[in-house]
Design an enzyme around this catalytic site. Structure first.
Site, PDB file in Angstrom:
ATOM      1  N   GLY A 245       7.638   5.066  -8.024  1.00 48.40           N
ATOM      2  CA  GLY A 245       6.881   4.414  -7.378  1.00 48.40           C
ATOM      3  C   GLY A 245       6.720   4.942  -5.765  1.00 48.40           C
ATOM      4  O   GLY A 245       6.932   5.877  -5.659  1.00 48.40           O
ATOM      5  N   SER A 246       6.213   3.887  -5.393  1.00 43.65           N
ATOM      6  CA  SER A 246       6.197   4.230  -3.563  1.00 43.65           C
ATOM      7  C   SER A 246       7.209   4.650  -3.074  1.00 43.65           C
ATOM      8  O   SER A 246       8.508   4.187  -3.285  1.00 43.65           O
ATOM      9  CB  SER A 246       5.657   2.943  -3.035  1.00 43.65           C
ATOM     10  OG  SER A 246       6.386   2.196  -2.926  1.00 43.65           O
ATOM     11  N   LYS A 248       8.242   3.646  -0.178  1.00 46.38           N
ATOM     12  CA  LYS A 248       8.529   2.608   0.616  1.00 46.38           C
ATOM     13  C   LYS A 248       9.812   1.791  -0.385  1.00 46.38           C
ATOM     14  O   LYS A 248      10.892   1.511   0.053  1.00 46.38           O
ATOM     15  CB  LYS A 248       7.597   1.556   0.917  1.00 46.38           C
ATOM     16  CG  LYS A 248       7.841   0.363   1.831  1.00 46.38           C
ATOM     17  CD  LYS A 248       6.681  -0.308   2.264  1.00 46.38           C
ATOM     18  CE  LYS A 248       7.025  -1.664   2.871  1.00 46.38           C
ATOM     19  NZ  LYS A 248       6.906  -2.795   2.145  1.00 46.38           N
ATOM     20  N   GLY A 250      11.168   2.951  -2.907  1.00 46.55           N
ATOM     21  CA  GLY A 250      12.102   3.969  -3.279  1.00 46.55           C
ATOM     22  C   GLY A 250      13.271   4.109  -2.182  1.00 46.55           C
ATOM     23  O   GLY A 250      14.358   4.083  -2.685  1.00 46.55           O
ATOM     24  N   GLU A 267      11.359   9.375  -7.930  1.00 43.94           N
ATOM     25  CA  GLU A 267       9.923   9.979  -8.338  1.00 43.94           C
ATOM     26  C   GLU A 267       9.070   9.032  -7.177  1.00 43.94           C
ATOM     27  O   GLU A 267       8.314   8.169  -7.767  1.00 43.94           O
ATOM     28  CB  GLU A 267       9.519  10.129  -9.637  1.00 43.94           C
ATOM     29  CG  GLU A 267      10.399  10.732 -10.677  1.00 43.94           C
ATOM     30  CD  GLU A 267      10.396  12.539 -10.412  1.00 43.94           C
ATOM     31  OE1 GLU A 267       9.530  12.853  -9.573  1.00 43.94           O
ATOM     32  OE2 GLU A 267      11.181  13.216 -11.120  1.00 43.94           O
ATOM     33  N   CYS A 301       0.336  10.748  -8.505  1.00 41.46           N
ATOM     34  CA  CYS A 301       1.329  11.098  -7.623  1.00 41.46           C
ATOM     35  C   CYS A 301       1.129  12.686  -6.970  1.00 41.46           C
ATOM     36  O   CYS A 301       1.144  12.891  -5.884  1.00 41.46           O
ATOM     37  CB  CYS A 301       2.458  10.986  -7.968  1.00 41.46           C
ATOM     38  SG  CYS A 301       2.900  11.738  -9.701  1.00 41.46           S
TER      39      CYS A 301
HETATM   40  P1  NAD Z   1       5.224   0.275  -6.536  1.00 49.96           P
HETATM   41  O1  NAD Z   1       6.260   1.014  -5.665  1.00 49.96           O
HETATM   42  O2  NAD Z   1       4.485  -0.910  -6.013  1.00 49.96           O
HETATM   43  O3  NAD Z   1       5.983  -0.033  -7.892  1.00 49.96           O
HETATM   44  C1  NAD Z   1       6.532   0.692  -8.740  1.00 49.96           C
HETATM   45  C2  NAD Z   1       7.445   0.129  -9.681  1.00 49.96           C
HETATM   46  O4  NAD Z   1       8.498  -0.361  -8.646  1.00 49.96           O
HETATM   47  C3  NAD Z   1       6.979  -1.165 -10.244  1.00 49.96           C
HETATM   48  O5  NAD Z   1       7.640  -1.453 -11.725  1.00 49.96           O
HETATM   49  C4  NAD Z   1       7.157  -2.355  -9.348  1.00 49.96           C
HETATM   50  O6  NAD Z   1       7.467  -3.625  -9.940  1.00 49.96           O
HETATM   51  C5  NAD Z   1       8.852  -1.938  -9.029  1.00 49.96           C
HETATM   52  N1  NAD Z   1       9.518  -2.454  -8.106  1.00 49.96           N
HETATM   53  C6  NAD Z   1       8.807  -2.691  -6.589  1.00 49.96           C
HETATM   54  N2  NAD Z   1       9.886  -3.187  -5.912  1.00 49.96           N
HETATM   55  C7  NAD Z   1      11.187  -3.223  -6.469  1.00 49.96           C
HETATM   56  C8  NAD Z   1      12.334  -3.386  -6.056  1.00 49.96           C
HETATM   57  N3  NAD Z   1      12.930  -3.865  -4.851  1.00 49.96           N
HETATM   58  N4  NAD Z   1      13.339  -3.243  -7.085  1.00 49.96           N
HETATM   59  C9  NAD Z   1      13.169  -2.494  -8.303  1.00 49.96           C
HETATM   60  N5  NAD Z   1      12.019  -2.168  -8.582  1.00 49.96           N
HETATM   61  C10 NAD Z   1      10.794  -2.668  -7.715  1.00 49.96           C
HETATM   62  O7  NAD Z   1       4.348   1.886  -6.956  1.00 49.96           O
HETATM   63  P2  NAD Z   1       2.981   1.667  -7.669  1.00 49.96           P
HETATM   64  O8  NAD Z   1       1.811   0.983  -6.720  1.00 49.96           O
HETATM   65  O9  NAD Z   1       3.014   1.117  -9.112  1.00 49.96           O
HETATM   66  O10 NAD Z   1       2.692   3.141  -7.907  1.00 49.96           O
HETATM   67  C11 NAD Z   1       2.161   4.181  -7.057  1.00 49.96           C
HETATM   68  C12 NAD Z   1       3.108   4.869  -6.259  1.00 49.96           C
HETATM   69  O11 NAD Z   1       3.849   5.489  -7.276  1.00 49.96           O
HETATM   70  C13 NAD Z   1       2.419   6.180  -5.458  1.00 49.96           C
HETATM   71  O12 NAD Z   1       3.129   6.254  -4.209  1.00 49.96           O
HETATM   72  C14 NAD Z   1       2.881   7.201  -6.469  1.00 49.96           C
HETATM   73  O13 NAD Z   1       2.775   8.532  -5.640  1.00 49.96           O
HETATM   74  C15 NAD Z   1       3.947   6.900  -7.083  1.00 49.96           C
HETATM   75  N6  NAD Z   1       4.289   7.726  -8.139  1.00 49.96           N
HETATM   76  C16 NAD Z   1       5.215   8.837  -8.218  1.00 49.96           C
HETATM   77  C17 NAD Z   1       5.201   9.517  -8.929  1.00 49.96           C
HETATM   78  C18 NAD Z   1       6.216  10.721  -9.161  1.00 49.96           C
HETATM   79  O14 NAD Z   1       6.431  11.445 -10.068  1.00 49.96           O
HETATM   80  N7  NAD Z   1       6.688  11.296  -8.123  1.00 49.96           N
HETATM   81  C19 NAD Z   1       4.828   9.456 -10.294  1.00 49.96           C
HETATM   82  C20 NAD Z   1       3.600   8.239 -10.379  1.00 49.96           C
HETATM   83  C21 NAD Z   1       3.811   7.405  -9.218  1.00 49.96           C
END
Ligand code: NAD
Length: 514
Positions: A245-246, A248, A250, A267, A301
């Site tokens: 995920g993002s 921030k 992460g 990731e 990503c």
């Molecule tokens: P996001 O960070 O909004 O959410 C990702 C996941 O994290 C969701 O399931 C969300 O519910 C969960 N989440 C949010 N806050 C949390 C917390 N405090 N504790 C546990 N889980 C929590 O990201 P998004 O908008 O769904 O995805 C886009 C982002 O993901 C982009 O920044 C993209 O680059 C990244 N991404 C990275 C990869 C990689 O392999 N590097 C792959 C795909 C996406």
């Protein structure tokens, strides 16, 4: 645009209903939390509803997973691989429906939706083979009649937290490798994409039940990241959290899990660049950049966000790229004729518009696109024209990942080292590429002094990866590695063993203690 009937047909093929329970321990479905509607970005209509997990559901599922681990870890690894192979067979049968559901739920083109399911099938095959190759090294002991070796043991429960943009593939990358390693999994999918997750859960449950395996081996918990996700972060029964995920979120998750000395795979966001040198095949570069920037509507990503172009080919390259952009077909992602579908929701469109304002106010120039497409022709409000902007790399907005189809063009003067310096001059480090037919330039790019990213390609774009080698990035991308190569080791604990087959005591380093 599609009507409701067609969506329902796909949902029904995958066992989804109008209202679905959103949590499962692998046998029993639960959902005592909030009920949320799931909308499609294709036209904004409601697909179905999901009853999310509450705290009691969470506890029940984690208890089942903990109990299942005791059974699953004792199943021989090749037999665990056989279960994963069967999952691959079920996915083959459901490829078309699941690929369509990916497209319907998050908006990527049908070709990419099917490609995502193919990636799941590929990782099943890969993991099945890997299940016979969980090798540990051995070495010669300094003590007579002693044998030393390393073993890899299962870790326990793996928490998989995934992002919306690869709603099913990321789960499979983690699940398949974790399962063959003897771990059990609890998956929290993104809030925008619970239906594909429920469909996948039903598919794996069929396989586990057919093999008489207990509940708890593969579990699903839907809910908000800050609530259910946070429970996973804090839970000492979960030794590994694999988070996609993002950056921030992460950073927050890594701190919370580190506080209890748990392990993480992170990731996170990318800010991927392609260098086009004066020795590049400019047509090849422009074609790859088009897919990299516009594929998945710029929501990968690994999407290409920056192009760093030699001054001498800048005009030629830009003209060619613009001619390609003008031909992009935007529309219903289920139609084979659409190269680009919608963004995931209207909030993502707002974020893109804000980024375009920031580019203008920080001194960049939008040279193509960036408009929101009208709702009367594109219902739902999630369609945009992809944008191209001329910028310098140091703008604050260019240093960030904007998860939208905005491509930055940066001109460079001098040799390839100047281009590599610009490429590396961002906080993120996921994917990178160079287009050149000059050996010295490509070797420089791949050298210790070259790209600082987890992925570095030559004459191939930044976007999209194969499962055979490890996937992940450096710096603010988090440093995680998943999928192929030796990524399996993160899902296991290493144990060093010394076995004394003499009948005397011998201490290492020649220490006497008589
Ligand atoms: P996001 O960070 O909004 O959410 C990702 C996941 O994290 C969701 O399931 C969300 O519910 C969960 N989440 C949010 N806050 C949390 C917390 N405090 N504790 C546990 N889980 C929590 O990201 P998004 O908008 O769904 O995805 C886009 C982002 O993901 C982009 O920044 C993209 O680059 C990244 N991404 C990275 C990869 C990689 O392999 N590097 C792959 C795909 C996406």
């Amino acid at each position: 645009m599609l009507n409701q009937y067609n969506y329902n047909e796909v949902l029904q093929q995958l066992g989804l209903e109008n209202i679905n329970l959103g949590a499962s321990d692998g046998q029993q479905w639960l959902g005592h939390g909030k009920t949320v509607d799931v909308l499609t970005p294709i036209d904004g209509s409601r697909l179905a509803s999901v009853k999310q997990a509450n705290a009691d559901d969470y506890e029940q599922i984690i208890a089942k997973a903990a109990a299942a681990f005791n059974t699953w870890r004792m199943v021989p690894a090749p037999q665990r691989g056989e279960i994963v192979r069967q999952l691959g067979e079920e996915l083959r049968k459901n490829k078309e429906a699941l690929g369509k559901l990916v497209t319907i739920e998050m908006g990527k083109s049908i070709q990419e939706g099917l490609g995502e399911v193919q990636e799941m099938i590929d990782i099943c095959d890969y993991a099945c083979g890997q299940s016979r190759m969980l090798y540990g090294v051995q070495t010669h002991s300094e003590r007579a009649r002693h044998r030393m070796f390393e073993q890899w043991h299962p870790l326990g429960i793996v928490g998989i937290i995934s992002a919306f943009n690869f709603p099913v593939a990321v789960w499979s990358w983690n699940l398949c490798i974790a399962l063959i390693c003897g771990d059990v999994c609890v998956w929290k999918p993104a809030s925008a994409t619970p239906l594909t997750a429920i469909a996948c859960q039903k598919i794996i449950e069929k396989v586990l039940k057919a093999n008489g395996l207990p509940a708890g081996i593969a579990c699903l918990i839907t809910g908000k990241g800050s609530e259910i996700g946070e429970r996973l972060n804090l839970d000492r029964r979960i030794p590994l959290i694999s988070y996609t995920g993002s950056t921030k979120s992460g950073i927050h998750i890594s701190k919370v899990v580190a506080e209890r000395l748990g392990k993480t795979i992170l990731e996170l966001g990318g800010n991927n660049a392609i260098i086009v040198t004066k020795n590049a095949d400019v047509t090849l570069a422009a074609k790859n950049i088009l897919f990299g920037a516009v594929g998945t509507s710029g929501q990968r990503c690994t999407s290409t966000r920056r192009v760093i172009i030699a001054e001498s080919v800048y005009a030629q390259f830009t003209e060619l790229l613009l001619s390609y952009y003008k031909k992009i077909t935007i529309g219903n992602p289920l139609s084979e004729g659409s190269l680009m579908g919608p963004l995931v929701d209207t909030q993502a469109v707002d974020t893109m518009m804000k980024a375009l304002d920031a580019i203008r106010s920080q001194g960049g120039k939008i040279i193509y696109g960036g408009e929101r497409l009208p709702e009367d022709k594109y219902p739902g409000g999630c369609y945009v024209i992809p944008a191209i902007a001329e910028v310098t790399n140091n703008l604050a907005i260019v240093q960030e990942e904007t998860f939208a189809p905005i491509l930055y063009l940066v001109k460079y003067k001098g040799d390839v080292e100047s281009a590599i310096k610009i490429q590396n001059d961002v906080p993120q480090g996921l994917s990178s590429a160079i287009f050149t037919n000059n050996l010295i330039e490509s070797e420089q790019f791949l050298s210790h002094a070259g790209s600082d990213c987890g992925i570095a390609n030559v004459n191939a774009g930044t976007s999209g990866a194969e499962i055979g080698l490890a996937f992940g990035g450096e710096k603010e991308t988090g440093g995680g590695r998943e999928s192929g190569s030796d990524a399996w080791k993160v899902y296991m604990r290493r144990q060093t063993n010394t076995l004394n087959w003499s009948e005397t005591t011998a201490l290492a380093q020649g220490i006497k203690f008589d």
